[in-house]
Design an enzyme around this catalytic site. Structure first.
Site, PDB file in Angstrom:
ATOM      1  N   LYS A 115       0.861  -1.184   0.000  1.00  8.00           N
ATOM      2  CA  LYS A 115       0.000   0.000   0.000  1.00  8.00           C
ATOM      3  C   LYS A 115       0.902   1.240   0.000  1.00  8.00           C
ATOM      4  O   LYS A 115       1.419   1.657   1.023  1.00  8.00           O
ATOM      5  CB  LYS A 115      -0.914   0.060   1.224  1.00  8.00           C
TER       6      LYS A 115
ATOM      7  N   GLU B  21       9.323   2.039  10.937  1.00  9.67           N
ATOM      8  CA  GLU B  21      10.357   3.060  10.744  1.00  9.67           C
ATOM      9  C   GLU B  21       9.610   4.380  10.738  1.00  9.67           C
ATOM     10  O   GLU B  21       8.910   4.713   9.781  1.00  9.67           O
ATOM     11  CB  GLU B  21      11.115   2.809   9.432  1.00  9.67           C
TER      12      GLU B  21
ATOM     13  N   GLU C   3       9.024  16.902  15.147  1.00  8.10           N
ATOM     14  CA  GLU C   3       9.442  16.696  13.765  1.00  8.10           C
ATOM     15  C   GLU C   3       8.688  17.670  12.866  1.00  8.10           C
ATOM     16  O   GLU C   3       7.457  17.720  12.881  1.00  8.10           O
ATOM     17  CB  GLU C   3       9.150  15.254  13.337  1.00  8.10           C
TER      18      GLU C   3
END
Length: 478
Positions: free
Chosen positions: A172, A247, A381
């Site tokens: 996906k 990750e 982030e």
């Protein structure tokens, strides 16, 4: 540009229409205009793809290693032959500068395939200890969920080791950068992948990603994405006790020890932070420097940022294209505003587009200095071209700041004294540490500590994530 298979999914060796009428628009970030759309898959499409992968697994898992090496070699060769098509697709769908697409996005994607084949050539699937054998076997059907920022690179980082291991796959890709994934499915087909071994279903994370994560016939999920997305996948996978490799996000430090070569390395640090428009989970976006060198670092960083050419990603002179999508552009602007509001020193850049650009998701390369480690720009982030320069008192203070994060994906250390750099690197809580700007290594384990994820990718470490371990006692004489 829109792919002729945009309304289809690749399932069981052929292109099949979506089970839903829904389409997901794809926006060119340089113009902010919709230039295509892809089918939005549903649970029925996921069920078909998983069933195909399950049927294909017994035969593919027992194929000779030589056959899998040959398949990976063909895949790598075909990507190289179609490098221009992949680069053009990524320029259009996520705004990467054409030079960077040709020099990094595509070649590094190919490298993952080559590395997987090389690792497979020398990998031992059985080891003996006395009369006991330890056997490594493919884990089964793998759901691979990939992001929009490195579309081909992240696909090959997962697909190649899964194929090497003998697993079957449902991919996906991100719905925000789907056309390079469709090109990859064409490569897999033309390379002769057996039906059902590789399948692709486009769609949203909330529908397709969730259905794959929860599916009882999926043995493993590997996701690259935000920490929020990784948590959702893990929660959906939990009832079926499948393996989850994540990750996820990062806030990587770049620590300049007092003896570092500032003149040579600060500019490189700025470019590393802004590579791919800062849209890399391991980007070193916190630059930690001795407080006494702050003014020097500011001047060097400003000079490096001034050399960056922001503009049309199709032009060869462009080094920084637009942010990949509108939502991320707004996120970057909000974080720059936060830095200003919290009192960080703006060295260059700032809010809005560069003056020469009046449309497109372009952001100014932005450097903040004298950043307090508690500020949002130092802790969250950002995923854009925003660098925080943080002063420290001494080496222990630098280590404390470097490790004072919920993330632990990457880190950098700069020092003329290699032994000193090694000692410092050994104390950083991160999955990958770079000393003095080394070259990219496709065999180096990549993955994070803490909220940056679980598991590892690349090289033999990535291959092992797709394997189960079986002990056979009484196997025979050593």
């Amino acid at each position: 540009m829109p792919n002729p298979h945009a309304d289809h999914f690749y399932i069981d060796g052929s292109w099949r229409p979506s089970s839903t009428p829904d389409r997901l628009p794809v926006v060119d970030p340089a113009s902010e205009e919709v230039f295509g759309a892809v089918a939005a898959g549903g649970e029925a499409d996921v069920a078909l793809a998983v069933a195909a992968a399950r049927r294909a697994f017994p035969a593919f898992s027992s194929t000779p290693v030589a056959e899998r090496i040959a398949l990976l070699t063909r895949v790598g060769d075909l990507i190289e032959r179609r490098a221009g098509l992949f680069a053009d697709a990524m320029v259009r769908e996520m705004g990467v500068a054409i030079g960077f697409a040709a020099a990094a996005q595509v070649p590094f994607g190919v490298a993952h395939v080559r590395v997987a084949a090389d690792v497979l050539r020398r990998f031992s699937f059985i080891a003996r200890h006395g009369t006991t054998a330890t056997v490594k076997e493919p884990i089964g059907v793998c759901a691979l969920i990939t992001p929009w920022n490195w579309p081909l690179y992240q696909i090959t980082a997962k697909v190649a080791p899964a194929i090497a291991a003998g697993c079957t796959i449902v991919l996906k890709p991100s719905e925000l950068s789907p056309f390079s994934a469709l090109l990859f499915a064409e490569v897999m087909h033309d390379a002769g992948v057996p039906p059902g071994v590789f399948n692709l279903v486009n769609g949203t994370g909330a529908v397709v990603g969730a259905a794959l994560s929860a599916h009882p016939d999926v043995d493993m999920v590997s996701i690259t994405g935000s920490t929020r997305a990784g948590v959702l996948v893990a929660q959906a996978a939990d009832p079926t006790v499948k393996r989850v490799v994540q990750e996820l996000g990062g806030k990587s430090p770049n620590v300049f020890l007092e003896d570092a070569d500032f003149a040579a390395s600060v500019g490189k640090g700025v470019l590393a932070a802004f590579r791919n428009v800062g849209q890399s989970c391991s980007a070193p976006t916190r630059m930690l420097v001795p407080a006494a060198r702050l003014a020097e670092v500011e001047a060097l960083a400003a000079a490096a940022a001034a050399q960056i050419v922001v503009g049309d990603p199709r032009r060869p002179e462009t080094t920084l294209g637009p942010i990949a999508n509108g939502a991320q552009f707004e996120r970057v602007q909000a974080m720059i505003r936060s830095g200003l509001d919290e009192g960080a020193k703006l060295v260059c850049g700032g809010l809005g587009r560069p003056a020469s650009l009046n449309r497109g998701f372009y952001a100014k390369p932005t450097v903040f200095s004298d950043v307090d480690p508690g500020m949002r720009i130092a802790r969250e982030e950002i995923f854009g071209p925003v660098l925080s320069v943080i002063p420290y008192r001494d080496e222990e203070d630098a280590l404390r700041i470097a490790n004072d994060t919920v993330y632990g994906l990457g880190a950098h250390v700069q020092s003329r004294d290699l032994d000193r750099a090694r000692r410092f690197a050994g104390r950083i809580r991160a999955g990958q540490v770079h000393i003095n700007g080394p070259a990219w290594d496709g065999e180096a384990a990549f993955g994070g500590y803490k909220r940056s994820g679980n598991g590892r990718e690349y090289g033999a470490f990535g291959l092992e994530e797709y394997l189960e371990t079986k002990s056979i006692l009484g196997y025979g004489a050593p």
